[in-house]
Structures are given as structure tokens and as C-alpha cells.
Scaffold this motif. Structure first.
Motif, PDB file in Angstrom:
ATOM      1  N   ILE A 156       0.839  -1.194   0.000  1.00  0.00           N
ATOM      2  CA  ILE A 156       0.000   0.000   0.000  1.00  0.00           C
ATOM      3  C   ILE A 156       0.876   1.246   0.000  1.00  0.00           C
ATOM      4  CG2 ILE A 156      -1.750   1.310   1.267  1.00  0.00           C
ATOM      5  CD1 ILE A 156      -2.861  -1.336   2.285  1.00  0.00           C
ATOM      6  N   ILE A 157       0.570   2.162  -0.909  1.00  0.00           N
ATOM      7  CA  ILE A 157       1.297   3.435  -1.021  1.00  0.00           C
ATOM      8  C   ILE A 157       0.332   4.567  -0.687  1.00  0.00           C
ATOM      9  CG2 ILE A 157       2.717   4.909  -2.485  1.00  0.00           C
ATOM     10  CD1 ILE A 157       3.912   2.143  -2.220  1.00  0.00           C
ATOM     11  N   ILE A 158       0.663   5.349   0.323  1.00  0.00           N
ATOM     12  CA  ILE A 158      -0.153   6.506   0.716  1.00  0.00           C
ATOM     13  C   ILE A 158       0.610   7.779   0.359  1.00  0.00           C
ATOM     14  CG2 ILE A 158      -1.226   7.742   2.646  1.00  0.00           C
ATOM     15  CD1 ILE A 158      -1.375   5.023   4.120  1.00  0.00           C
ATOM     16  N   ILE A 159      -0.021   8.667  -0.382  1.00  0.00           N
ATOM     17  CA  ILE A 159       0.586   9.968  -0.696  1.00  0.00           C
ATOM     18  C   ILE A 159      -0.269  11.054  -0.055  1.00  0.00           C
ATOM     19  CG2 ILE A 159       1.349  11.568  -2.479  1.00  0.00           C
ATOM     20  CD1 ILE A 159       1.679   9.305  -4.382  1.00  0.00           C
ATOM     21  N   GLU A 160       0.268  11.704   0.962  1.00  0.00           N
ATOM     22  CA  GLU A 160      -0.426  12.830   1.572  1.00  0.00           C
ATOM     23  C   GLU A 160      -0.269  14.068   0.682  1.00  0.00           C
ATOM     24  OE1 GLU A 160       1.024  13.392   5.504  1.00  0.00           O
ATOM     25  OE2 GLU A 160       0.555  11.349   6.164  1.00  0.00           O
ATOM     26  N   ASP A 161      -1.285  14.901   0.652  1.00  0.00           N
ATOM     27  CA  ASP A 161      -1.217  16.182  -0.071  1.00  0.00           C
ATOM     28  C   ASP A 161      -0.804  15.993  -1.525  1.00  0.00           C
ATOM     29  OD1 ASP A 161      -1.810  17.626   2.325  1.00  0.00           O
ATOM     30  OD2 ASP A 161       0.268  17.343   2.950  1.00  0.00           O
ATOM     31  N   VAL A 162      -1.485  15.090  -2.223  1.00  0.00           N
ATOM     32  CA  VAL A 162      -1.149  14.853  -3.621  1.00  0.00           C
ATOM     33  C   VAL A 162      -1.396  16.097  -4.468  1.00  0.00           C
ATOM     34  CG1 VAL A 162      -3.417  13.998  -4.372  1.00  0.00           C
ATOM     35  CG2 VAL A 162      -1.327  13.097  -5.429  1.00  0.00           C
ATOM     36  N   ASP A 163      -2.188  17.032  -3.945  1.00  0.00           N
ATOM     37  CA  ASP A 163      -2.439  18.291  -4.656  1.00  0.00           C
ATOM     38  C   ASP A 163      -1.185  19.153  -4.756  1.00  0.00           C
ATOM     39  OD1 ASP A 163      -3.154  18.238  -1.760  1.00  0.00           O
ATOM     40  OD2 ASP A 163      -3.180  20.420  -2.009  1.00  0.00           O
ATOM     41  N   ARG A 164      -0.135  18.789  -4.019  1.00  0.00           N
ATOM     42  CA  ARG A 164       1.120  19.551  -4.101  1.00  0.00           C
ATOM     43  C   ARG A 164       2.018  19.087  -5.242  1.00  0.00           C
ATOM     44  NH1 ARG A 164       2.801  20.054   2.253  1.00  0.00           N
ATOM     45  NH2 ARG A 164       1.045  21.359   2.878  1.00  0.00           N
ATOM     46  N   MET A 165       1.551  18.139  -6.006  1.00  0.00           N
ATOM     47  CA  MET A 165       2.339  17.682  -7.156  1.00  0.00           C
ATOM     48  C   MET A 165       2.172  18.638  -8.329  1.00  0.00           C
ATOM     49  SD  MET A 165       1.965  13.595  -7.562  1.00  0.00           S
ATOM     50  CE  MET A 165       2.381  12.472  -6.235  1.00  0.00           C
TER      51      MET A 165
ATOM     52  N   HIS B 146      -0.656  -6.506  -6.806  1.00  0.00           N
ATOM     53  CA  HIS B 146      -0.771  -6.550  -5.351  1.00  0.00           C
ATOM     54  C   HIS B 146      -0.536  -5.180  -4.702  1.00  0.00           C
ATOM     55  CE1 HIS B 146      -0.118 -10.827  -6.323  1.00  0.00           C
ATOM     56  NE2 HIS B 146      -0.842 -11.054  -5.250  1.00  0.00           N
ATOM     57  N   THR B 147      -0.788  -4.098  -5.448  1.00  0.00           N
ATOM     58  CA  THR B 147      -0.537  -2.751  -4.933  1.00  0.00           C
ATOM     59  C   THR B 147      -1.824  -1.933  -4.880  1.00  0.00           C
ATOM     60  OG1 THR B 147       1.730  -2.709  -5.754  1.00  0.00           O
ATOM     61  CG2 THR B 147       0.698  -0.587  -5.325  1.00  0.00           C
ATOM     62  N   ILE B 148      -1.993  -1.201  -3.783  1.00  0.00           N
ATOM     63  CA  ILE B 148      -3.104  -0.265  -3.639  1.00  0.00           C
ATOM     64  C   ILE B 148      -2.532   1.136  -3.400  1.00  0.00           C
ATOM     65  CG2 ILE B 148      -5.013   0.462  -2.145  1.00  0.00           C
ATOM     66  CD1 ILE B 148      -5.693  -2.432  -1.713  1.00  0.00           C
ATOM     67  N   TRP B 149      -3.010   2.106  -4.168  1.00  0.00           N
ATOM     68  CA  TRP B 149      -2.603   3.512  -4.029  1.00  0.00           C
ATOM     69  C   TRP B 149      -3.695   4.268  -3.279  1.00  0.00           C
ATOM     70  CZ3 TRP B 149       2.034   5.639  -5.757  1.00  0.00           C
ATOM     71  CH2 TRP B 149       2.819   4.825  -6.582  1.00  0.00           C
ATOM     72  N   MET B 150      -3.292   5.058  -2.288  1.00  0.00           N
ATOM     73  CA  MET B 150      -4.225   5.931  -1.571  1.00  0.00           C
ATOM     74  C   MET B 150      -3.682   7.355  -1.637  1.00  0.00           C
ATOM     75  SD  MET B 150      -5.182   3.673   1.790  1.00  0.00           S
ATOM     76  CE  MET B 150      -5.637   1.937   1.660  1.00  0.00           C
ATOM     77  N   LEU B 151      -4.360   8.192  -2.382  1.00  0.00           N
ATOM     78  CA  LEU B 151      -3.956   9.584  -2.551  1.00  0.00           C
ATOM     79  C   LEU B 151      -4.860  10.463  -1.687  1.00  0.00           C
ATOM     80  CD1 LEU B 151      -3.703   9.590  -6.463  1.00  0.00           C
ATOM     81  CD2 LEU B 151      -2.062   8.700  -4.789  1.00  0.00           C
ATOM     82  N   CYS B 152      -4.284  11.477  -1.061  1.00  0.00           N
ATOM     83  CA  CYS B 152      -5.043  12.364  -0.178  1.00  0.00           C
ATOM     84  C   CYS B 152      -4.969  13.796  -0.700  1.00  0.00           C
ATOM     85  CB  CYS B 152      -4.508  12.311   1.244  1.00  0.00           C
ATOM     86  SG  CYS B 152      -4.474  10.654   1.975  1.00  0.00           S
ATOM     87  N   ALA B 153      -6.114  14.470  -0.733  1.00  0.00           N
ATOM     88  CA  ALA B 153      -6.175  15.844  -1.231  1.00  0.00           C
ATOM     89  C   ALA B 153      -7.361  16.553  -0.587  1.00  0.00           C
ATOM     90  CB  ALA B 153      -6.314  15.862  -2.754  1.00  0.00           C
TER      91      ALA B 153
END
Length: 391
Positions: A112-121, A139-146
């Protein structure tokens, strides 16, 4: 308690995600966009969701499993979180995440990959991420936060399952402060329910700021002084002095915060390596020790924290004109006043200002925010703002 019990004011979302984690694993979406206003707990929701997906008990046991504890503390090998103290997320950071995402999980069902504040990209960085979001490894789950779905590119938005968080209620935040934050405070720093309720009200649903107000009385006092200063603006010299005081406050708060963080990191380094508080750092550990105390990095963190303090000041300023608008529209019984302690001064100002003047001042605050995060000079930004707020 279950992993969801630590999520504040998001009962509908936690029920939705809990049903997903206990359902058919083959039906789980592999790319998520978790949206919510600042302080709503979107990163905490992402971590809780990750723990529920990875843990054998789906995060529901009263006693957390080792997997749950590792994920919530950020130490699980199959859950990676990208958080940044910089203004933008760098393209190299994202490329490194993509390499990680392509590896098989070592112990858990998912990587699992979590990216906080993806809006900063920046757009170029987002484009690097796009293919992985569209076709994740099996087998990967992406969790983006914005903050909202509109804060990310449509190409990302259309390839993720969106979860929208609510603004936690004042009651929910107050209960969280009393039941979760207060018991962890040293006895001398514990606070009353009245303080918790006031902190929750002034934070306007932002859990992190509410915790800050409740546990740091000086930060609450600094906000009080800012509100009094805003309501007392009469001439340009008042605006200049208020801006000068605010910038000094932001700088001192940021430096104190970063220094405290550096001290904690140093103490943890010494503990892990069996060193006493006054022991010299052995030559073979000097490189690793210097890596946690990089002056350039600390300076960048202080700049970012200072901007956070100033952003909080903009929210406080906006709350004054929000309260004025509430009184002008006879809506106090329906939505309440944020700055109750200053209600008399706010009521007097509401009688002197037109509705359009209130709207104009809210637009001035929004412009100041854009200038600040466009790397405008903070002193000039706030001098101009406070001058524009003079009645």
C-alpha cells in the motif's frame, strides 16, 4: 478498540470502508482518492484503511494486532507513506514510490502506497504517477489524499475511487480532545472540557489545529491577540504593526516546533543506538547522526511551518468576516458564532459594514493566501491585507 475508533466525525465513511475491507478482496479498487478539508483526518483515514486491509482481523479487534500497530506507527514494511514538508512533492520522490509499488508485499496481502497532499504535485510529477494509478501492480493499492477532487488533475480523478470526508462537528472534535488527547498529556498540561470545546470551536473542524489550541495555551493566546488586532484596525500604522507582530509570531512558533522535532529525533537516535544524553557520537555513527540534523532541511521545515502558522492566521481572519456575515443575515441560531469571545466588537462592526464590504474582505483574504503560497513576501502580503481590511 478498533482501528476505526480513532477516526473523528466520519461515521458514514468508516462504515463504507469497513464493509469494503471485510468483503471480497477481488472487488477492492486499487486506486483511491481520499478527499477532505484540511484537518478532517484524511491521512488518518488512509492509514486506518490500510491497517484494515492488511491486518488479519481487518482492524476490528479491541486489541490491535502487531500489523495494525506497525501501520499506524509508520513502521510496516508493506505500507509506504509519502509526506512532505516542502511546498511541492518532487518527481524523484514519486519515481522512488513507483519502484516500491512494483515490489511484491513481503508479509501482508497488499503493498500500500499513501501519498499525503497529492495536490502539491506539479503536473509533470503527476504525469509520472498517472500510469501506475491507471494500471497498478496486481498486489498494490494507491491511496492519494487531497483537500478535494478538484485539487487534482482530471486524469488522476477519473482513475481513482473517490472518498469524501465531512468536516468533523465541534462536538466530535471536543470529545476526541477529551478522550484521546487529554489522557496522553502530562498532568500539568491537561485541560478542561471548556478549553477543549473552545479549541474545537475556534479550529472550525480542523482536528490538528484543535489539538494545538488545547495543548498549547500560547498558540491560543496568539490567536486571541490577532482577532483583537483585526477588530481594532483603524489606520495603516495599525495594519503594519499587526503584520509585524504576526510574522514574528509565525517565525518563533515555527522555530520552536522544528527545534522540538529535531530534539525528539536526536533523543530517539541516541536511544536506538544505546547512547546517553551526553555521550559523544561514535565516528561510525556520525554520518547517520548528521543526516537527521541537516541544517538546510531544518531551515526548509521552519519555512514550511511558518507558512502553516500564517495560513492559520488567514483562516482566523476569515472567521471574523464569516461571523459578521452570520449576524448580518440573522443566522446565528442556525450556524453559531466562531469568535464568541469577541461577539460585541463583531456585532458593532457588522452594523457599520455593508454585505458587499464583507464579501470584498473575504476576497482580499483569499488573494493574500494565493500570494503567500505563490512565494510572495509574507510581510508585504500581510501589510497589504491588513490595510485592505481597515473599515
Amino acid at each position: 478498540m478498533s482501528v476505526w475508533d480513532g477516526i473523528v466525525g466520519q461515521q458514514a465513511v468508516t462504515r463504507q470502508l469497513q464493509a469494503i475491507t471485510t468483503g471480497d478482496p477481488k472487488a477492492i479498487a486499487q486506486s483511491w482518492l481520499i478527499c477532505g478539508p484540511p484537518g478532517s483526518g484524511r491521512s488518518n483515514v488512509a492509514r486506518a484503511f490500510a491497517a484494515a486491509l492488511e491486518s488479519p482481523d481487518h482492524g476490528l479487534s479491541d486489541e490491535p494486532t502487531n500489523v495494525t500497530r506497525q501501520i499506524l506507527s509508520g513502521t510496516h514494511p508493506d505500507v509506504t507513506t509519502l509526506a512532505t514538508n516542502k511546498v511541492t512533492i518532487g518527481i524523484d520522490d514519486v519515481r522512488e514510490l513507483i519502484l516500491t509499488s512494483e515490489q511484491m508485499p513481503s508479509t501482508a496481502p497488499w503493498r500500500i502506497i499513501i501519498i499525503e497532499d497529492v495536490d502539491r504535485m506539479l503536473e509533470r510529477t503527476t504525469n509520472v504517477l498517472l500510469k501506475e494509478i491507471e494500471e497498478p501492480s496486481p498486489h498494490t493499492i494507491w491511496m492519494l489524499c487531497a483537500p478535494s477532487a478538484q485539487d487534482v488533475l482530471p486524469t488522476i480523478r477519473s482513475r481513482t475511487r473517490i472518498v469524501n470526508l465531512a468536516v468533523p462537528s465541534t462536538q466530535a472534535v471536543t470529545d476526541f480532545l477529551m478522550t484521546t488527547v487529554n489522557p496522553r498529556q502530562p498532568e500539568a498540561k491537561q485541560f478542561s472540557r471548556n478549553v477543549a470545546a473552545r479549541a474545537a470551536r475556534l479550529a472550525e473542524g480542523h482536528i490538528g489545529i484543535a489539538k494545538l489550541y488545547a495543548t498549547e495555551s500560547q498558540v491560543m493566546s496568539d490567536r486571541d491577540e490577532l482577532i483583537v488586532g483585526l477588530l481594532g484596525l483603524r489606520k495603516a500604522s495599525d495594519a503594519v504593526l499587526l503584520a509585524d507582530g504576526l510574522i514574528d509570531t509565525a517565525k518563533s512558533q515555527a522555530e520552536a516546533d522544528v527545534n522540538e522535532q529535531a530534539e525528539r529525533a536526536e533523543a530517539e537516535f541516541r536511544r536506538i543506538n544505546g547512547l546517553g544524553e551526553r555521550d559523544r557520537i561514535p565516528p561510525k555513527l556520525r554520518g547517520a547522526y548528521n543526516a537527521i540534523a541537516k541544517k538546510d532541511e531544518l531551515k526548509r521545515q521552519a519555512t514550511r511551518r511558518s507558512r502553516d502558522v500564517l495560513d492559520r492566521a488567514l483562516n482566523s481572519a476569515a472567521s471574523v468576516y464569516r461571523d459578521i456575515a452570520v449576524l448580518q443575515n440573522n443566522a446565528e441560531d442556525a450556524v453559531g458564532i466562531i469568535n464568541l469571545e469577541n461577539r460585541t466588537a463583531i456585532a458593532e462592526l457588522s452594523a457599520r459594514m455593508s454585505r458587499q464590504a464583507v464579501v470584498d474582505r473575504l476576497e482580499h483574504i483569499a488573494l493574500a493566501r494565493r500570494r503567500l503560497f505563490g512565494n510572495g513576501n509574507p510581510m508585504l502580503v500581510f501589510e497589504a491585507l491588513f490595510c485592505s481590511l481597515i473599515p
